[in-house]
Scaffold this motif. Sequence first.
Motif, short mmCIF file in Angstrom:
data_model
loop_
_atom_site.label_atom_id
_atom_site.label_comp_id
_atom_site.label_asym_id
_atom_site.label_seq_id
_atom_site.Cartn_x
_atom_site.Cartn_y
_atom_site.Cartn_z
N THR A 90 0.83 -1.20 0.00
CA THR A 90 0.00 0.00 0.00
C THR A 90 0.87 1.26 0.00
OG1 THR A 90 -0.13 -0.05 2.42
CG2 THR A 90 -1.91 -1.13 1.20
N THR A 91 2.19 1.06 -0.03
CA THR A 91 3.14 2.16 -0.10
C THR A 91 4.21 1.82 -1.13
OG1 THR A 91 4.44 1.22 1.71
CG2 THR A 91 2.76 2.86 2.30
N ASP A 92 5.20 2.68 -1.26
CA ASP A 92 6.25 2.50 -2.26
C ASP A 92 7.38 1.65 -1.69
OD1 ASP A 92 7.73 2.74 -4.56
OD2 ASP A 92 8.53 4.72 -4.04
N VAL A 93 7.24 0.33 -1.77
CA VAL A 93 8.25 -0.58 -1.24
C VAL A 93 8.66 -1.58 -2.32
CG1 VAL A 93 7.46 -0.39 1.15
CG2 VAL A 93 6.46 -2.13 -0.34
N THR A 94 9.85 -2.15 -2.14
CA THR A 94 10.36 -3.14 -3.08
C THR A 94 9.94 -4.54 -2.64
OG1 THR A 94 12.30 -1.73 -3.49
CG2 THR A 94 12.44 -4.04 -4.19
N LEU A 95 9.37 -5.31 -3.55
CA LEU A 95 8.95 -6.68 -3.25
C LEU A 95 9.37 -7.60 -4.39
CD1 LEU A 95 5.27 -6.02 -2.07
CD2 LEU A 95 7.20 -6.58 -0.60
N SER A 96 9.83 -8.78 -4.05
CA SER A 96 10.17 -9.77 -5.08
C SER A 96 8.90 -10.40 -5.61
CB SER A 96 11.08 -10.85 -4.50
OG SER A 96 10.38 -11.61 -3.52
N LEU A 97 8.99 -10.98 -6.81
CA LEU A 97 7.83 -11.66 -7.37
C LEU A 97 7.44 -12.87 -6.51
CD1 LEU A 97 8.66 -11.59 -11.19
CD2 LEU A 97 6.85 -10.34 -10.01
N SER A 98 8.43 -13.57 -5.97
CA SER A 98 8.11 -14.73 -5.14
C SER A 98 7.37 -14.33 -3.87
CB SER A 98 9.38 -15.50 -4.79
OG SER A 98 10.29 -14.68 -4.07
N SER A 99 7.76 -13.20 -3.27
CA SER A 99 7.07 -12.76 -2.05
C SER A 99 5.63 -12.32 -2.36
CB SER A 99 7.84 -11.61 -1.39
OG SER A 99 7.80 -10.44 -2.18
N ARG A 100 5.42 -11.77 -3.54
CA ARG A 100 4.07 -11.37 -3.93
C ARG A 100 3.18 -12.60 -4.13
NH1 ARG A 100 4.27 -5.86 -6.47
NH2 ARG A 100 6.44 -5.17 -6.38
N ALA A 101 3.70 -13.59 -4.84
CA ALA A 101 2.93 -14.82 -5.06
C ALA A 101 2.68 -15.55 -3.75
CB ALA A 101 3.66 -15.72 -6.04
N ASN A 102 3.71 -15.62 -2.89
CA ASN A 102 3.54 -16.27 -1.59
C ASN A 102 2.50 -15.57 -0.74
OD1 ASN A 102 5.47 -18.18 -2.22
ND2 ASN A 102 7.15 -17.07 -1.23
N PHE A 103 2.44 -14.23 -0.86
CA PHE A 103 1.45 -13.46 -0.11
C PHE A 103 0.04 -13.87 -0.52
CE2 PHE A 103 -1.41 -9.80 0.17
CZ PHE A 103 -1.21 -9.37 1.47
N MET A 104 -0.19 -13.99 -1.81
CA MET A 104 -1.51 -14.40 -2.29
C MET A 104 -1.85 -15.81 -1.81
SD MET A 104 -2.67 -11.82 -3.97
CE MET A 104 -2.22 -10.40 -4.98
N ASN A 105 -0.89 -16.71 -1.94
CA ASN A 105 -1.14 -18.10 -1.57
C ASN A 105 -1.35 -18.27 -0.07
OD1 ASN A 105 -0.86 -18.86 -4.28
ND2 ASN A 105 1.35 -19.21 -4.06
N SER A 106 -0.53 -17.59 0.73
CA SER A 106 -0.63 -17.76 2.18
C SER A 106 -1.90 -17.15 2.74
CB SER A 106 0.59 -17.14 2.86
OG SER A 106 0.66 -15.76 2.63
N ASN A 107 -2.43 -16.14 2.07
CA ASN A 107 -3.68 -15.53 2.52
C ASN A 107 -4.91 -16.21 1.91
OD1 ASN A 107 -3.23 -13.08 4.34
ND2 ASN A 107 -1.76 -12.68 2.69
N ASP A 108 -4.66 -17.22 1.08
CA ASP A 108 -5.75 -18.04 0.53
C ASP A 108 -6.84 -17.18 -0.11
OD1 ASP A 108 -6.99 -20.43 -0.09
OD2 ASP A 108 -8.15 -20.48 1.77
N VAL A 109 -6.41 -16.22 -0.94
CA VAL A 109 -7.39 -15.35 -1.59
C VAL A 109 -8.13 -16.13 -2.68
CG1 VAL A 109 -6.04 -13.29 -1.09
CG2 VAL A 109 -5.73 -14.44 -3.29
N ASP A 110 -9.33 -15.68 -2.99
CA ASP A 110 -10.16 -16.36 -4.01
C ASP A 110 -9.80 -15.93 -5.42
OD1 ASP A 110 -11.91 -17.81 -2.15
OD2 ASP A 110 -12.60 -15.80 -1.59
#
Length: 337
Positions: A90-110
């Motif tokens: 929600t801010t200007d931060v650096t994130l890897s692609l793997s951390s982004r995908a893991n975020f979606m998977n770990s939060n079990d989004v639909d």
Amino acid sequence: MDGRINGMMCRQIERAFKVITIFLTIAVFASTARGDLSGWRIGIDPGHGGTDPGAVGPTGLQEKEVNLTASLGMRYFLVRQNAEVFMTRTTDVTLSLSSRANFMNSNDVDRSICVHHNSSSNPDPNWHLTYVAEGTGWATSGDLAFDISHRVTDFNGLGFGWSNCGREGVYEENFYMLIYTYMPSVLPEISFISNPLEEQRLYHDRYCYGNGRGMYEGIMDHLGGWGGDAGEVEGHALEIAQLPTEFKLHQSYPNPFNAQTVIPLELPQRSMVKIELFNVSGRNLGTICEGIKEAGWPKVHYNAAHLASGLYFYKVVVEGLEQGGSFMDTGKMLLLK
């Protein structure tokens, strides 16, 4: 006594008008019919961020900024429909692609929506496509992509790029966020930031919020969330969400630059702003900006065409005009000609 009362009333009226202005930035897009997405978990990934600017427009607008603005607009509308929203940033931060995908998977989004804007070495193209993983153009991901593409283009008036799966507005491509997430996932490339006219539209938050509204409406179409009674926009909540909470100076962009750059600020209140320029010897080269800026995220544009190549420093001094307080910070920028 009357003078003091009149002064207080004027300040109150001024504050009310500012709140209304912020309110209307998104409220103009608010749907008259409210639906319900209770129970749905939606993941939003604003592409790029931090040290990764993404694509850069002809005058320096960075993709990471407009991705985030459109994503925040989408989140606003989804939350109003009772969806549970998870954002990778929600801010200007650096994130890897793997951390982004893991975020979606770990939060079990639909559903996962990874927001981007396109770019080309040719300044002419400007169209929309929503990408899905190979082989999913006519599956659930393709259904979502189709709905998002049509709603976004309803708003911004753009056409569609060529489809490789025979479905208008949908393109199959194995991007990381589409193949390493476990749920139906899409990647909208909203428009071309490399197109000069489109870049100028993207400078306006209201336009980016509208693209966010288009993505939200596509999700509503896809999930069947429309219906219910007319609802009101929560103006107070919107005011809180849209105003910065502290004074802040961001790094100018592009950097290095030639010869135009932008200095972004965050102002939690109406403020007097002064920005001065210095060379490496500490000599004051003049004032870049001096005047009153409204609360929000003002951007100060500076043309350094008259300066020689080199390292320069910009000093920002801010005085709050409503709740008081002051702020001072310095940034550096490299001019290369």
